[in-house]
Design a protein around this motif. Structure first.
Motif, mmCIF file in Angstrom:
data_model
loop_
_atom_site.group_PDB
_atom_site.id
_atom_site.type_symbol
_atom_site.label_atom_id
_atom_site.label_comp_id
_atom_site.label_asym_id
_atom_site.label_seq_id
_atom_site.Cartn_x
_atom_site.Cartn_y
_atom_site.Cartn_z
ATOM 1 N N ALA A 197 0.850 -1.195 0.000
ATOM 2 C CA ALA A 197 0.000 0.000 0.000
ATOM 3 C C ALA A 197 0.882 1.241 0.000
ATOM 4 O O ALA A 197 1.887 1.298 0.708
ATOM 5 N N VAL A 198 0.520 2.216 -0.830
ATOM 6 C CA VAL A 198 1.187 3.524 -0.837
ATOM 7 C C VAL A 198 0.138 4.529 -0.379
ATOM 8 O O VAL A 198 -0.829 4.793 -1.094
ATOM 9 N N ILE A 199 0.304 5.054 0.833
ATOM 10 C CA ILE A 199 -0.676 5.985 1.408
ATOM 11 C C ILE A 199 -0.079 7.390 1.376
ATOM 12 O O ILE A 199 0.834 7.720 2.138
ATOM 13 N N TYR A 233 4.199 5.033 3.554
ATOM 14 C CA TYR A 233 3.258 6.083 3.939
ATOM 15 C C TYR A 233 3.953 7.427 4.150
ATOM 16 O O TYR A 233 5.165 7.502 4.347
ATOM 17 N N ASN A 234 3.133 8.476 4.102
ATOM 18 C CA ASN A 234 3.589 9.845 4.283
ATOM 19 C C ASN A 234 3.800 10.105 5.773
ATOM 20 O O ASN A 234 2.855 10.324 6.521
ATOM 21 N N GLY A 235 5.054 10.072 6.183
ATOM 22 C CA GLY A 235 5.379 10.272 7.590
ATOM 23 C C GLY A 235 5.254 11.703 8.058
ATOM 24 O O GLY A 235 5.351 11.976 9.260
ATOM 25 N N ASP A 236 5.030 12.640 7.127
ATOM 26 C CA ASP A 236 4.841 14.049 7.482
ATOM 27 C C ASP A 236 3.372 14.395 7.715
ATOM 28 O O ASP A 236 3.064 15.483 8.192
ATOM 29 N N ASP A 237 2.464 13.485 7.318
ATOM 30 C CA ASP A 237 1.036 13.766 7.371
ATOM 31 C C ASP A 237 0.440 13.220 8.665
ATOM 32 O O ASP A 237 0.386 12.008 8.877
ATOM 33 N N LEU A 261 7.237 14.890 -2.978
ATOM 34 C CA LEU A 261 6.843 13.753 -2.149
ATOM 35 C C LEU A 261 6.209 12.642 -2.990
ATOM 36 O O LEU A 261 6.485 11.459 -2.773
ATOM 37 N N ASN A 262 5.367 13.024 -3.962
ATOM 38 C CA ASN A 262 4.771 12.007 -4.837
ATOM 39 C C ASN A 262 5.858 11.171 -5.508
ATOM 40 O O ASN A 262 5.769 9.941 -5.580
ATOM 41 N N SER A 263 6.884 11.854 -5.990
ATOM 42 C CA SER A 263 7.936 11.140 -6.722
ATOM 43 C C SER A 263 8.788 10.283 -5.794
ATOM 44 O O SER A 263 9.227 9.189 -6.176
ATOM 45 N N LEU A 264 9.013 10.757 -4.563
ATOM 46 C CA LEU A 264 9.793 9.946 -3.628
ATOM 47 C C LEU A 264 8.997 8.702 -3.205
ATOM 48 O O LEU A 264 9.574 7.620 -3.037
ATOM 49 N N MET A 265 7.687 8.855 -3.042
ATOM 50 C CA MET A 265 6.849 7.686 -2.744
ATOM 51 C C MET A 265 6.923 6.688 -3.897
ATOM 52 O O MET A 265 7.022 5.470 -3.684
ATOM 53 N N ALA A 266 6.883 7.199 -5.133
ATOM 54 C CA ALA A 266 6.998 6.323 -6.301
ATOM 55 C C ALA A 266 8.362 5.656 -6.351
ATOM 56 O O ALA A 266 8.485 4.465 -6.687
ATOM 57 N N PHE A 267 9.408 6.442 -6.029
ATOM 58 C CA PHE A 267 10.777 5.917 -5.976
ATOM 59 C C PHE A 267 10.828 4.700 -5.042
ATOM 60 O O PHE A 267 11.349 3.631 -5.406
ATOM 61 N N VAL A 268 10.297 4.864 -3.836
ATOM 62 C CA VAL A 268 10.372 3.810 -2.827
ATOM 63 C C VAL A 268 9.561 2.583 -3.247
ATOM 64 O O VAL A 268 10.012 1.441 -3.087
ATOM 65 N N ALA A 269 8.365 2.803 -3.797
ATOM 66 C CA ALA A 269 7.535 1.677 -4.244
ATOM 67 C C ALA A 269 8.232 0.885 -5.340
ATOM 68 O O ALA A 269 8.215 -0.356 -5.345
#
Length: 466
Positions: free
Chosen positions: A183-185, A219-223, A287-295
């Protein structure tokens, strides 16, 4: 009645009601590629309708019971079908029928690496980024995306691997039919309040989605809402991503110079992994791109291939989509329909060096417009010029009595015009060379964007001929 997972295993012939829909077509494409025999109907003769026909489905324009053959074993329908549709009513009386979200949920259990991308904002962009990275890395993913990805000129694809990128929408709890492996939240915010009623209910749904995930949660650890929602989750690997220290993955040394490009350093557990370049505007896409990077990294993509994919990604359709520059005026279109989305889009636009930024906004649904009226008014003031169309009610009846003028009156200098023809004429007559005009909304406001482009193209051509 058998569940859809069992029926998909046992069936060979499936009928789709609404097969040309952007959300239906990619599911149909995947099932065709898996060897199913498909038929389908739609009331609209669209590019996606003809696309699925070219790929081997037998399609019918118009909806009636005779479209469904007697040997059909399973019917999948879109929730956009209106009550009383005679084809759907006939199907429900005679065949096993399941809604699109249920079919997508079943597909999520077919693949061993289903990546479910969810969040109030950024789902389409991030799922598109992941798809492009995995494709360019040679990992051949299947995908179902909420917007058209230019790389494939489609809303989805079938790949010959166990990677499946799936945009997972929270509206009506449709994402709870899924069991993603990863899951990517992205974020959790107040939206779809006509259904959820309040933020607590939204967080409960995201919590359930996280619990249904089988392996990994990025997940977004800043949110704060996301962090609160995930407290106490056990039995999964949790990976935090953000701009703040303390996250497992962090974006640092961010450079957003304006235009359509940004850069940053990606750090993992305090160690620099790479300098990342992206080709889409706005700090929110860091942040969107870093989440994509990690996934993608967690799916086996090499770092150099991830960097290539992110740099090559120029955006999904209707996500700050640049349409062209005519008579010196640049036109763009964006799907933003929530105050938080409009805010980041307009803030990005204001940093791009244009003379004036125009926001042409189509409010979507009476309930959202009424509940978030002051929030919409506040963020739309970021633009230098603002034009508001009439409200697109979509699935709702206006029992509230809200009107578009109620919004425009809260925005100093805003103009409210009901028809796209009026909006097109007004903007084309008042926009100046060096301006950016961006249409905002999830309805059909993109139509006025194209109308304005056409009108200004004609003016440009006429001026050259004089």
């Amino acid at each position: 009645m058998k569940d859809i997972d069992t029926l998909l295993k046992e069936s060979k012939k499936i009928h789709f009601i609404g097969i040309g829909g952007a959300g239906m077509c990619p599911i149909a494409e995947i099932l065709l590629s898996l060897g199913y025999k498909l038929t389908g109907s739609d009331n609209n003769d669209t590019e996606t309708f003809r696309r699925i026909e070219r790929e081997g489905a037998k399609v019918f324009l118009g909806q009636k019971p005779s479209n469904i053959s007697d040997d059909t074993e399973l019917v999948i329908y879109t929730n956009a079908i209106l009550k009383g549709n005679e084809e759907l009513e006939y199907a429900k009386k005679n065949f096993p029928c399941f809604e699109r979200a249920e079919a997508l949920g079943a597909l999520s259990r077919v693949f061993s690496n289903c990546i479910g991308v969810c969040g109030t904002h950024g789902k389409t962009t991030t799922s598109s980024m992941i798809t492009q990275i995995l494709m360019q890395a040679g990992l051949d993913p299947s995908a179902v995306i909420g917007g058209k990805l230019p790389l494939i000129d489609a809303y989805g694809r079938y790949g010959h691997s166990q990677n499946f990128v799936c945009e997972s929408c929270e509206f009506n709890n449709t994402f709870l039919h899924m069991n993603p492996d990863m899951a990517v939240i992205l974020n959790i915010d107040e939206d779809h309040l006509d259904f959820f009623k309040n933020l607590d209910n939204i967080k409960k749904s995201f919590r359930t989605f996280a619990e249904k995930t089988t392996k990994t949660i990025i997940y977004n650890g800043d949110d704060k809402n996301t962090v609160d929602t995930l407290k106490g989750i056990e039995g999964k690997r949790l990976i935090s991503v953000g701009r703040n220290a303390g996250n497992e993955w962090v974006a640092e040394n961010i450079d957003v110079p304006g235009g359509f490009h940004s850069e940053y350093d990606a750090y993992h557990n305090g160690e620099k992994v790479a300098r990342v370049q992206i080709s889409v505007p706005g700090e929110h896409n860091i942040l969107n791109s870093l989440m994509a990077f990690v996934a993608a990294y967690e799916s086996g993509a090499k770092v150099d291939k991830i960097l290539e994919g992110l740099k090559a990604f120029g955006g999904a359709a209707r996500r700050f989509e640049r349409l062209g520059t005519y008579c010196g005026v640049t036109f763009a279109d964006d799907y933003a329909h929530h105050p938080a989305e409009i805010k980041v889009t307009l803030e990005a636009a204001k940093k791009m060096g244009f003379k004036h930024v125009w926001a042409v906004h189509q409010p979507f649904t009476y309930s959202r417009t009424s509940l978030l009226l002051d929030d919409f008014a506040k963020v739309l003031q970021i633009a230098d010029k603002c034009v508001i169309s009439e409200i697109m009610g979509s699935r709702e009846v206006n029992t509230i009595g809200i009107k578009a003028i109620d919004l425009s009156e809260k925005i100093p200098g805003a103009v409210q015009l009901d028809t796209f023809e009026e909006i097109c004429d007004y903007v084309c007559d008042h926009a100046e060379s060096g301006d950016l005009v961006i249409t905002l909304g999830c309805g059909d406001v993109y139509k006025v964007a194209r109308m304005m482009c056409k009108k200004m193209q004609e003016r440009e051509k006429a001026s050259k001929n004089d």
